[in-house]
Design a protein around this motif. Structure first.
Motif, PDB file in Angstrom:
ATOM      1  N   ASP A 168      -9.413  -5.842  22.090  1.00 52.65           N
ATOM      2  CA  ASP A 168     -10.836  -6.606  21.465  1.00 52.65           C
ATOM      3  C   ASP A 168      -9.956  -7.814  21.092  1.00 52.65           C
ATOM      4  OD1 ASP A 168     -10.424  -5.149  19.212  1.00 52.65           O
ATOM      5  OD2 ASP A 168     -12.685  -5.609  18.414  1.00 52.65           O
ATOM      6  N   LYS A 169      -8.967  -7.884  20.696  1.00 48.92           N
ATOM      7  CA  LYS A 169      -8.309  -8.946  20.071  1.00 48.92           C
ATOM      8  C   LYS A 169      -7.209  -9.786  20.930  1.00 48.92           C
ATOM      9  CE  LYS A 169     -11.057  -9.375  16.839  1.00 48.92           C
ATOM     10  NZ  LYS A 169     -12.028 -10.454  16.327  1.00 48.92           N
ATOM     11  N   ARG A 170      -6.459  -8.880  22.459  1.00 47.41           N
ATOM     12  CA  ARG A 170      -5.270  -9.757  22.229  1.00 47.41           C
ATOM     13  C   ARG A 170      -5.750 -10.723  23.523  1.00 47.41           C
ATOM     14  NH1 ARG A 170      -5.694  -9.153  28.181  1.00 47.41           N
ATOM     15  NH2 ARG A 170      -6.983  -7.441  29.231  1.00 47.41           N
ATOM     16  N   PRO A 171      -4.465 -11.303  22.693  1.00 48.72           N
ATOM     17  CA  PRO A 171      -4.573 -12.457  23.890  1.00 48.72           C
ATOM     18  C   PRO A 171      -4.779 -12.447  25.596  1.00 48.72           C
ATOM     19  CG  PRO A 171      -2.624 -12.847  22.198  1.00 48.72           C
ATOM     20  CD  PRO A 171      -3.513 -11.401  22.807  1.00 48.72           C
ATOM     21  N   SER A 172      -5.456 -13.267  26.239  1.00 45.56           N
ATOM     22  CA  SER A 172      -5.822 -13.436  27.179  1.00 45.56           C
ATOM     23  C   SER A 172      -4.384 -13.490  28.923  1.00 45.56           C
ATOM     24  CB  SER A 172      -6.780 -14.047  28.077  1.00 45.56           C
ATOM     25  OG  SER A 172      -7.176 -14.200  29.307  1.00 45.56           O
ATOM     26  N   LEU A 191       0.545  -0.745  -0.125  1.00 46.99           N
ATOM     27  CA  LEU A 191       0.192   0.070   0.029  1.00 46.99           C
ATOM     28  C   LEU A 191       0.955   0.872  -0.332  1.00 46.99           C
ATOM     29  CD1 LEU A 191      -2.748  -0.728   2.719  1.00 46.99           C
ATOM     30  CD2 LEU A 191      -2.803  -1.830   0.336  1.00 46.99           C
ATOM     31  N   SER A 192       2.392   0.924  -0.049  1.00 51.80           N
ATOM     32  CA  SER A 192       2.959   1.853  -0.250  1.00 51.80           C
ATOM     33  C   SER A 192       2.994   3.148   0.973  1.00 51.80           C
ATOM     34  CB  SER A 192       3.047   3.124  -1.762  1.00 51.80           C
ATOM     35  OG  SER A 192       2.837   2.478  -2.456  1.00 51.80           O
ATOM     36  N   LEU A 193       3.208   2.598   2.392  1.00 50.83           N
ATOM     37  CA  LEU A 193       2.940   3.752   3.457  1.00 50.83           C
ATOM     38  C   LEU A 193       3.666   2.727   4.099  1.00 50.83           C
ATOM     39  CD1 LEU A 193      -0.997   2.156   4.368  1.00 50.83           C
ATOM     40  CD2 LEU A 193      -0.082   4.132   3.770  1.00 50.83           C
ATOM     41  N   ASP A 194       4.175   4.104   5.239  1.00 53.68           N
ATOM     42  CA  ASP A 194       5.336   4.131   6.273  1.00 53.68           C
ATOM     43  C   ASP A 194       4.821   3.329   7.335  1.00 53.68           C
ATOM     44  OD1 ASP A 194       3.293   5.448   8.101  1.00 53.68           O
ATOM     45  OD2 ASP A 194       3.265   7.538   7.464  1.00 53.68           O
ATOM     46  N   GLU A 195       5.858   2.980   7.701  1.00 57.01           N
ATOM     47  CA  GLU A 195       5.755   1.364   8.798  1.00 57.01           C
ATOM     48  C   GLU A 195       4.932   1.928  10.237  1.00 57.01           C
ATOM     49  OE1 GLU A 195       8.251  -0.543  12.489  1.00 57.01           O
ATOM     50  OE2 GLU A 195       9.183   1.357  11.262  1.00 57.01           O
ATOM     51  N   THR A 196       4.136   3.418  10.805  1.00 58.92           N
ATOM     52  CA  THR A 196       3.627   3.814  11.232  1.00 58.92           C
ATOM     53  C   THR A 196       1.967   3.384  10.701  1.00 58.92           C
ATOM     54  OG1 THR A 196       4.843   4.920  12.674  1.00 58.92           O
ATOM     55  CG2 THR A 196       2.527   5.451  13.127  1.00 58.92           C
ATOM     56  N   SER A 197       1.820   4.228   9.870  1.00 59.92           N
ATOM     57  CA  SER A 197       0.400   4.203   9.259  1.00 59.92           C
ATOM     58  C   SER A 197       0.124   2.335   8.567  1.00 59.92           C
ATOM     59  CB  SER A 197       0.382   4.640   7.507  1.00 59.92           C
ATOM     60  OG  SER A 197       0.859   6.151   8.279  1.00 59.92           O
ATOM     61  N   ALA A 198       1.058   1.687   8.376  1.00 57.59           N
ATOM     62  CA  ALA A 198       0.917   0.534   7.567  1.00 57.59           C
ATOM     63  C   ALA A 198       0.697  -0.145   9.092  1.00 57.59           C
ATOM     64  CB  ALA A 198       2.447  -0.497   7.188  1.00 57.59           C
ATOM     65  N   ARG A 199       1.112  -0.358  10.149  1.00 54.21           N
ATOM     66  CA  ARG A 199       1.120  -0.625  11.699  1.00 54.21           C
ATOM     67  C   ARG A 199      -0.248  -0.411  12.118  1.00 54.21           C
ATOM     68  NH1 ARG A 199       2.591  -5.111  14.211  1.00 54.21           N
ATOM     69  NH2 ARG A 199       2.741  -4.850  16.400  1.00 54.21           N
ATOM     70  N   LYS A 200      -0.735   0.762  11.968  1.00 54.89           N
ATOM     71  CA  LYS A 200      -2.425   0.751  12.039  1.00 54.89           C
ATOM     72  C   LYS A 200      -3.265   0.507  11.283  1.00 54.89           C
ATOM     73  CE  LYS A 200      -5.173   5.502  12.634  1.00 54.89           C
ATOM     74  NZ  LYS A 200      -4.982   6.720  12.811  1.00 54.89           N
ATOM     75  N   ILE A 201      -3.441   0.486  10.094  1.00 56.92           N
ATOM     76  CA  ILE A 201      -4.060  -0.307   8.844  1.00 56.92           C
ATOM     77  C   ILE A 201      -4.515  -1.862   9.722  1.00 56.92           C
ATOM     78  CG2 ILE A 201      -4.403  -1.352   6.700  1.00 56.92           C
ATOM     79  CD1 ILE A 201      -5.313   1.362   6.545  1.00 56.92           C
ATOM     80  N   GLN A 202      -3.398  -2.278   9.910  1.00 57.44           N
ATOM     81  CA  GLN A 202      -2.872  -4.118  10.121  1.00 57.44           C
ATOM     82  C   GLN A 202      -3.673  -3.797  11.297  1.00 57.44           C
ATOM     83  OE1 GLN A 202       1.200  -5.475  11.612  1.00 57.44           O
ATOM     84  NE2 GLN A 202       0.356  -6.956  11.863  1.00 57.44           N
ATOM     85  N   LYS A 203      -3.540  -3.315  12.622  1.00 54.17           N
ATOM     86  CA  LYS A 203      -4.159  -3.934  13.888  1.00 54.17           C
ATOM     87  C   LYS A 203      -5.272  -3.252  13.403  1.00 54.17           C
ATOM     88  CE  LYS A 203      -1.029  -5.133  15.472  1.00 54.17           C
ATOM     89  NZ  LYS A 203      -0.559  -6.678  16.009  1.00 54.17           N
ATOM     90  N   HIS A 204      -6.344  -1.906  12.590  1.00 56.88           N
ATOM     91  CA  HIS A 204      -7.496  -1.791  12.093  1.00 56.88           C
ATOM     92  C   HIS A 204      -8.479  -2.989  11.533  1.00 56.88           C
ATOM     93  CE1 HIS A 204     -11.293   0.038  11.309  1.00 56.88           C
ATOM     94  NE2 HIS A 204     -11.217  -0.496   9.803  1.00 56.88           N
ATOM     95  N   TYR A 205      -7.689  -3.317  10.409  1.00 60.72           N
ATOM     96  CA  TYR A 205      -8.442  -4.462  10.132  1.00 60.72           C
ATOM     97  C   TYR A 205      -8.080  -5.561  10.901  1.00 60.72           C
ATOM     98  CZ  TYR A 205      -7.980  -1.698   5.287  1.00 60.72           C
ATOM     99  OH  TYR A 205      -7.556  -1.191   4.756  1.00 60.72           O
ATOM    100  N   TYR A 206      -8.221  -6.076  11.599  1.00 58.61           N
ATOM    101  CA  TYR A 206      -7.362  -7.512  12.427  1.00 58.61           C
ATOM    102  C   TYR A 206      -9.036  -6.998  13.274  1.00 58.61           C
ATOM    103  CZ  TYR A 206      -5.901 -10.676  16.610  1.00 58.61           C
ATOM    104  OH  TYR A 206      -5.727 -11.482  16.966  1.00 58.61           O
ATOM    105  N   SER A 207      -9.193  -5.981  14.174  1.00 54.90           N
ATOM    106  CA  SER A 207     -10.062  -5.470  15.003  1.00 54.90           C
ATOM    107  C   SER A 207     -11.632  -5.768  13.971  1.00 54.90           C
ATOM    108  CB  SER A 207      -9.461  -4.978  15.611  1.00 54.90           C
ATOM    109  OG  SER A 207     -10.614  -4.305  16.224  1.00 54.90           O
ATOM    110  N   ALA A 208     -11.342  -4.946  13.007  1.00 58.39           N
ATOM    111  CA  ALA A 208     -13.218  -5.574  11.658  1.00 58.39           C
ATOM    112  C   ALA A 208     -13.240  -6.308  11.214  1.00 58.39           C
ATOM    113  CB  ALA A 208     -12.171  -3.877  10.990  1.00 58.39           C
ATOM    114  N   TYR A 209     -12.016  -7.645  10.927  1.00 57.74           N
ATOM    115  CA  TYR A 209     -12.569  -8.488  10.381  1.00 57.74           C
ATOM    116  C   TYR A 209     -11.959  -9.655  11.045  1.00 57.74           C
ATOM    117  CZ  TYR A 209     -12.860  -4.778   6.433  1.00 57.74           C
ATOM    118  OH  TYR A 209     -13.740  -3.868   6.070  1.00 57.74           O
TER     119      TYR A 209
END
Length: 231
Positions: A200-204, A41-59
């Motif tokens: 809402d997605k972290r290990p216990s 997606l041609s993103l910097d590290e911070t933006s990529a990380r934000k997208i990664q965790k958002h998709y993990y939570s949402a999908y």
């Protein structure tokens, strides 16, 4: 002893469940997911990380979000993120003996790929103990915790939920298992590298309890060896 005499099917998640989270294997996968997103997606590290965790939570998984939002081919993603160094995973003779002693069928049920499951379980020394692996492709890329995927898993192997036990490190992935009548076991960890996971997605963590979880343990081998099982 914990009474599992009614159980004839044992279902195990893979990552951070069949191996200890503190070996940081999933940390490698986590970093490679960010790298994949940066490049694709041609993103910097911070933006990529934000997208990664958002998709993990949402999908449910980062992959599901990338497929739906960006048309990413699952094989491209899975091959990249699972290209990791499994030497950090310890061979575990104690766990092998504990799983081998379980009566009935044994399965791996993972949001990862069969290739990844075979790679990791092989390194632990337990791959040959499982009757089959149900991965994200078998789930038609609909990940846990979606209930339809649990139904698909049960249909594939002819599982009677009331006679099955499911072992997971993520509490939300046991909600559907509990609702369907399975005995649920949560494998907890205090590994600090997972601190930035969505709440809402972290290990216990040890000490946390949930209404839909029947048993908790921070030591899978000890838990399994302490079971009273069917003859």
């Amino acid at each position: 002893m914990t009474d599992f005499t009614h159980i004839d099917t044992y279902v195990f998640d893979l990552d951070n469940t069949l191996y200890p989270a503190h070996c940081h294997l999933f940390g490698q996968i986590d970093r490679r997911m960010s790298e994949f997103i940066q490049a694709r997606l041609s993103l910097d590290e911070t933006s990529a990380r934000k997208i990664q965790k958002h998709y993990y939570s949402a999908y449910g998984t980062t992959l599901s979000g990338l497929m739906k939002e960006h048309g990413v081919q699952p094989r491209d993603f899975l091959d990249y993120v699972h290209d990791i160094d499994v030497s950090v995973v310890p061979q575990d003779e104690g766990l092998r003996a504990a799983i081998a002693a379980l009566p009935g069928k044994r399965y791996i049920f993972t949001n990862g790929s069969v290739r990844h499951a075979e790679n990791v379980a092989g390194k632990i020394g337990i791959l040959d103990l499982f009757h089959d692996i149900f991965d994200i492709e078998a789930a038609d890329y609909l990940p846990k915790p979606h209930e339809d995927t649990y139904h698909a898993f049960n249909r594939r192997f002819g599982i009677t939920p009331s006679r099955a036990a499911m072992f997971e490190d993520l509490p939300q992935n046991l909600v559907a298992a509990h609702a369907l009548g399975k005995t649920t076991v949560l494998v907890q960890s205090d590994a600090d590298w997972m601190e930035d996971e969505p709440e809402d997605k972290r290990p216990s963590r040890p000490g946390e309890t949930y209404d839909h979880v029947h048993h908790v343990t921070a030591d899978l081998t000890s838990f399994l060896t302490g079971l009273k099982t069917a003859a």
